[in-house]
Design a protein around this motif. Structure first.
Motif, PDB file in Angstrom:
ATOM      1  N   ASN A   4     -10.812  27.899  61.067  1.00 50.86           N
ATOM      2  CA  ASN A   4     -11.174  27.148  59.819  1.00 50.86           C
ATOM      3  C   ASN A   4     -12.747  26.838  59.604  1.00 50.86           C
ATOM      4  O   ASN A   4     -13.112  26.060  58.554  1.00 50.86           O
ATOM      5  CB  ASN A   4     -10.230  25.698  59.633  1.00 50.86           C
ATOM      6  N   HIS A   5     -13.442  27.322  60.640  1.00 48.07           N
ATOM      7  CA  HIS A   5     -14.667  27.161  60.549  1.00 48.07           C
ATOM      8  C   HIS A   5     -15.326  25.875  60.497  1.00 48.07           C
ATOM      9  O   HIS A   5     -16.574  25.448  59.958  1.00 48.07           O
ATOM     10  CB  HIS A   5     -15.572  27.893  59.420  1.00 48.07           C
ATOM     11  N   GLU A   6     -14.608  24.720  61.220  1.00 46.88           N
ATOM     12  CA  GLU A   6     -14.923  23.211  60.965  1.00 46.88           C
ATOM     13  C   GLU A   6     -16.442  23.246  61.779  1.00 46.88           C
ATOM     14  O   GLU A   6     -17.235  22.476  61.505  1.00 46.88           O
ATOM     15  CB  GLU A   6     -13.952  22.539  61.351  1.00 46.88           C
ATOM     16  N   VAL A   7     -16.289  23.697  62.775  1.00 51.88           N
ATOM     17  CA  VAL A   7     -17.393  23.327  63.912  1.00 51.88           C
ATOM     18  C   VAL A   7     -18.397  24.135  63.444  1.00 51.88           C
ATOM     19  O   VAL A   7     -19.684  23.717  63.461  1.00 51.88           O
ATOM     20  CB  VAL A   7     -17.219  23.752  65.384  1.00 51.88           C
ATOM     21  N   PHE A   8     -18.407  25.744  62.792  1.00 56.64           N
ATOM     22  CA  PHE A   8     -19.392  26.139  62.392  1.00 56.64           C
ATOM     23  C   PHE A   8     -20.127  25.510  61.193  1.00 56.64           C
ATOM     24  O   PHE A   8     -21.290  25.479  61.149  1.00 56.64           O
ATOM     25  CB  PHE A   8     -18.961  27.632  61.843  1.00 56.64           C
ATOM     26  N   ASP A   9     -19.214  24.808  60.346  1.00 60.18           N
ATOM     27  CA  ASP A   9     -19.887  24.179  59.237  1.00 60.18           C
ATOM     28  C   ASP A   9     -20.543  22.900  59.624  1.00 60.18           C
ATOM     29  O   ASP A   9     -21.583  22.742  59.034  1.00 60.18           O
ATOM     30  CB  ASP A   9     -18.571  23.554  58.183  1.00 60.18           C
ATOM     31  N   ALA A  10     -20.110  22.172  60.637  1.00 62.91           N
ATOM     32  CA  ALA A  10     -20.617  20.850  61.187  1.00 62.91           C
ATOM     33  C   ALA A  10     -22.067  21.188  61.620  1.00 62.91           C
ATOM     34  O   ALA A  10     -22.834  20.344  61.553  1.00 62.91           O
ATOM     35  CB  ALA A  10     -19.872  20.290  61.961  1.00 62.91           C
ATOM     36  N   TYR A  11     -22.345  22.429  62.267  1.00 62.68           N
ATOM     37  CA  TYR A  11     -23.392  22.721  62.915  1.00 62.68           C
ATOM     38  C   TYR A  11     -24.342  23.546  62.016  1.00 62.68           C
ATOM     39  O   TYR A  11     -25.228  24.092  62.428  1.00 62.68           O
ATOM     40  CB  TYR A  11     -23.457  23.482  64.393  1.00 62.68           C
ATOM     41  N   ASP A  12     -24.090  23.742  60.716  1.00 56.72           N
ATOM     42  CA  ASP A  12     -24.585  24.574  60.016  1.00 56.72           C
ATOM     43  C   ASP A  12     -24.910  25.938  60.389  1.00 56.72           C
ATOM     44  O   ASP A  12     -25.857  26.617  59.918  1.00 56.72           O
ATOM     45  CB  ASP A  12     -25.774  24.235  59.370  1.00 56.72           C
ATOM     46  N   VAL A  13     -23.653  26.783  60.649  1.00 58.80           N
ATOM     47  CA  VAL A  13     -23.976  28.166  61.320  1.00 58.80           C
ATOM     48  C   VAL A  13     -23.118  28.929  60.354  1.00 58.80           C
ATOM     49  O   VAL A  13     -21.792  29.183  60.537  1.00 58.80           O
ATOM     50  CB  VAL A  13     -23.470  28.141  62.853  1.00 58.80           C
ATOM     51  N   ILE A  14     -23.732  29.264  59.121  1.00 58.90           N
ATOM     52  CA  ILE A  14     -23.093  30.144  58.242  1.00 58.90           C
ATOM     53  C   ILE A  14     -23.968  31.138  57.904  1.00 58.90           C
ATOM     54  O   ILE A  14     -25.224  31.396  58.237  1.00 58.90           O
ATOM     55  CB  ILE A  14     -22.784  29.004  56.781  1.00 58.90           C
TER      56      ILE A  14
END
Length: 88
Positions: A29-39
């Motif tokens: 769900n990209h929760e960690v990626f979103d939290a660390y702004d890795v988009i």
């Protein structure tokens, strides 16, 4: 640990037949990626390469977010950061 923007099945397929000295966890769900702004950005194709060193207290001690897959810190650089952490 490493976190991949994939499902549990995708991670399991990736690690099949490979040994890693750390856990590889899914982030479908990209929760960690979103939290660390890795988009993804306009300058990158696909996911941006990112590496974070986080200490036992949850403090980010090092971060590197690139725009291309080849923009990752060297092993020597990461090991130097790790050697400065308190082993607890």
């Amino acid at each position: 640990m490493a976190i991949a923007p994939d499902t549990s099945a995708g991670v399991a397929k990736f690690v099949e037949g490979n040994e890693f000295p750390f856990s590889l966890l899914p982030d479908a769900n990209h929760e960690v990626f979103d939290a660390y702004d890795v988009i993804s950005t306009l300058m990158s194709v696909g996911q941006r390469p990112a590496l974070f060193v986080i200490d036992r207290e949850g403090v980010v001690r090092f971060d590197s977010i690139g725009t291309q897959q080849w923009q990752i810190p060297s092993n020597a650089n990461v090991l130097a950061v790790l050697s400065q952490l308190d082993p607890g």
